[in-house]
Write a protein that holds these residues in place. Sequence first.
Motif, PDB file in Angstrom:
ATOM      1  N   TRP A 112      94.394  41.518 -34.432  1.00  0.00           N
ATOM      2  CA  TRP A 112      93.988  41.219 -35.808  1.00  0.00           C
ATOM      3  C   TRP A 112      93.385  39.824 -35.879  1.00  0.00           C
ATOM      4  O   TRP A 112      93.833  38.899 -35.212  1.00  0.00           O
ATOM      5  N   THR A 113      92.361  39.689 -36.718  1.00  0.00           N
ATOM      6  CA  THR A 113      91.759  38.388 -36.991  1.00  0.00           C
ATOM      7  C   THR A 113      91.582  38.267 -38.502  1.00  0.00           C
ATOM      8  O   THR A 113      91.468  39.268 -39.211  1.00  0.00           O
ATOM      9  N   GLN A 114      91.571  37.042 -38.989  1.00  0.00           N
ATOM     10  CA  GLN A 114      91.406  36.832 -40.421  1.00  0.00           C
ATOM     11  C   GLN A 114      90.071  37.404 -40.886  1.00  0.00           C
ATOM     12  O   GLN A 114      89.072  37.336 -40.176  1.00  0.00           O
ATOM     13  N   ILE A 115      90.067  37.949 -42.068  1.00  0.00           N
ATOM     14  CA  ILE A 115      88.888  38.620 -42.615  1.00  0.00           C
ATOM     15  C   ILE A 115      87.690  37.664 -42.697  1.00  0.00           C
ATOM     16  O   ILE A 115      86.540  38.081 -42.557  1.00  0.00           O
ATOM     17  N   ASP A 116      87.950  36.370 -42.871  1.00  0.00           N
ATOM     18  CA  ASP A 116      86.871  35.379 -42.953  1.00  0.00           C
ATOM     19  C   ASP A 116      86.084  35.278 -41.649  1.00  0.00           C
ATOM     20  O   ASP A 116      84.958  34.785 -41.636  1.00  0.00           O
ATOM     21  N   ASN A 117      86.671  35.711 -40.534  1.00  0.00           N
ATOM     22  CA  ASN A 117      85.992  35.639 -39.238  1.00  0.00           C
ATOM     23  C   ASN A 117      84.961  36.748 -39.032  1.00  0.00           C
ATOM     24  O   ASN A 117      84.228  36.730 -38.054  1.00  0.00           O
ATOM     25  N   LEU A 118      84.921  37.714 -39.937  1.00  0.00           N
ATOM     26  CA  LEU A 118      83.976  38.823 -39.821  1.00  0.00           C
ATOM     27  C   LEU A 118      82.720  38.488 -40.622  1.00  0.00           C
ATOM     28  O   LEU A 118      82.765  38.387 -41.845  1.00  0.00           O
ATOM     29  N   ASN A 119      81.594  38.302 -39.925  1.00  0.00           N
ATOM     30  CA  ASN A 119      80.370  37.977 -40.661  1.00  0.00           C
ATOM     31  C   ASN A 119      79.736  39.243 -41.234  1.00  0.00           C
ATOM     32  O   ASN A 119      80.215  40.352 -41.016  1.00  0.00           O
ATOM     33  N   GLU A 120      78.638  39.080 -41.963  1.00  0.00           N
ATOM     34  CA  GLU A 120      78.032  40.201 -42.686  1.00  0.00           C
ATOM     35  C   GLU A 120      77.370  41.237 -41.787  1.00  0.00           C
ATOM     36  O   GLU A 120      77.209  42.382 -42.182  1.00  0.00           O
ATOM     37  N   ASN A 121      76.955  40.835 -40.598  1.00  0.00           N
ATOM     38  CA  ASN A 121      76.284  41.760 -39.680  1.00  0.00           C
ATOM     39  C   ASN A 121      76.859  41.633 -38.267  1.00  0.00           C
ATOM     40  O   ASN A 121      76.171  41.191 -37.350  1.00  0.00           O
ATOM     41  N   PRO A 122      78.115  42.028 -38.082  1.00  0.00           N
ATOM     42  CA  PRO A 122      78.708  41.876 -36.759  1.00  0.00           C
ATOM     43  C   PRO A 122      78.109  42.848 -35.743  1.00  0.00           C
ATOM     44  O   PRO A 122      77.633  43.921 -36.104  1.00  0.00           O
ATOM     45  N   ARG A 123      78.135  42.451 -34.483  1.00  0.00           N
ATOM     46  CA  ARG A 123      77.729  43.322 -33.385  1.00  0.00           C
ATOM     47  C   ARG A 123      79.007  43.872 -32.766  1.00  0.00           C
ATOM     48  O   ARG A 123      79.862  43.128 -32.324  1.00  0.00           O
ATOM     49  N   ILE A 124      79.129  45.190 -32.763  1.00  0.00           N
ATOM     50  CA  ILE A 124      80.305  45.875 -32.232  1.00  0.00           C
ATOM     51  C   ILE A 124      79.941  46.449 -30.875  1.00  0.00           C
ATOM     52  O   ILE A 124      78.929  47.144 -30.736  1.00  0.00           O
ATOM     53  N   SER A 125      80.746  46.151 -29.851  1.00  0.00           N
ATOM     54  CA  SER A 125      80.506  46.659 -28.507  1.00  0.00           C
ATOM     55  C   SER A 125      81.786  47.274 -27.963  1.00  0.00           C
ATOM     56  O   SER A 125      82.858  46.699 -28.109  1.00  0.00           O
ATOM     57  N   ILE A 126      81.649  48.427 -27.347  1.00  0.00           N
ATOM     58  CA  ILE A 126      82.753  49.038 -26.617  1.00  0.00           C
ATOM     59  C   ILE A 126      82.179  49.567 -25.313  1.00  0.00           C
ATOM     60  O   ILE A 126      81.270  50.397 -25.317  1.00  0.00           O
ATOM     61  N   GLY A 127      82.704  49.024 -24.212  1.00  0.00           N
ATOM     62  CA  GLY A 127      82.156  49.400 -22.913  1.00  0.00           C
ATOM     63  C   GLY A 127      80.700  48.985 -22.835  1.00  0.00           C
ATOM     64  O   GLY A 127      80.347  47.858 -23.142  1.00  0.00           O
TER      65      GLY A 127
END
Length: 191
Positions: A112-127
Amino acid sequence: MIVKTKIEMKILAVNRELEQPINDFVGVDVIPDSAMIQDGKPFFVPDFFNQWCYYAVLAFRVSRLGKNIAAKFAHRYYDAVALAVRTSPVVTMPISTAVTTAFDGAFICGAWTQIDNLNENPRISIGDKSISISTANLLINDSVAYLSKYFTLKIGDIIIPAKISIESEIITDTVVVGKINENDCLKLKFK
């Protein structure tokens, strides 16, 4: 003698893709906490289906008790976000939703991370798969409002507002790392 029963948290997953709106016809999976794997523990691929896959989600942690929450106040009811995945058997026949969504290991949650750490356009990567998303398309506030019409949201509950279009086949004896904006936040071990 009075026996106190421990009340467990629940995971509420709205069944929609990022581009879909939320309306009264959107389905919801209610996933028990027993389905969740945390802390880098491995997912042991069940033997009740031959083929398995996983897909990415962002999970939001409920921080206040609430019912019938208006969307404009919904941001007050969650405080943290985590990259997570939902595992699922690949099925070609009709089968109970509970069997495919609520089994042990159906939900693997990262740190878990604080919600403030999530910017408006995050890049999500898995593998080796990656995608940029708009948090506006998650409709988290609308999801909180929608879900709180039917369920009392309690501290510690988890809300999954949408499926992110990163899906892969589960291959045993592999380790996959999940990232948000190049920060490692999820490690999947398939056994």
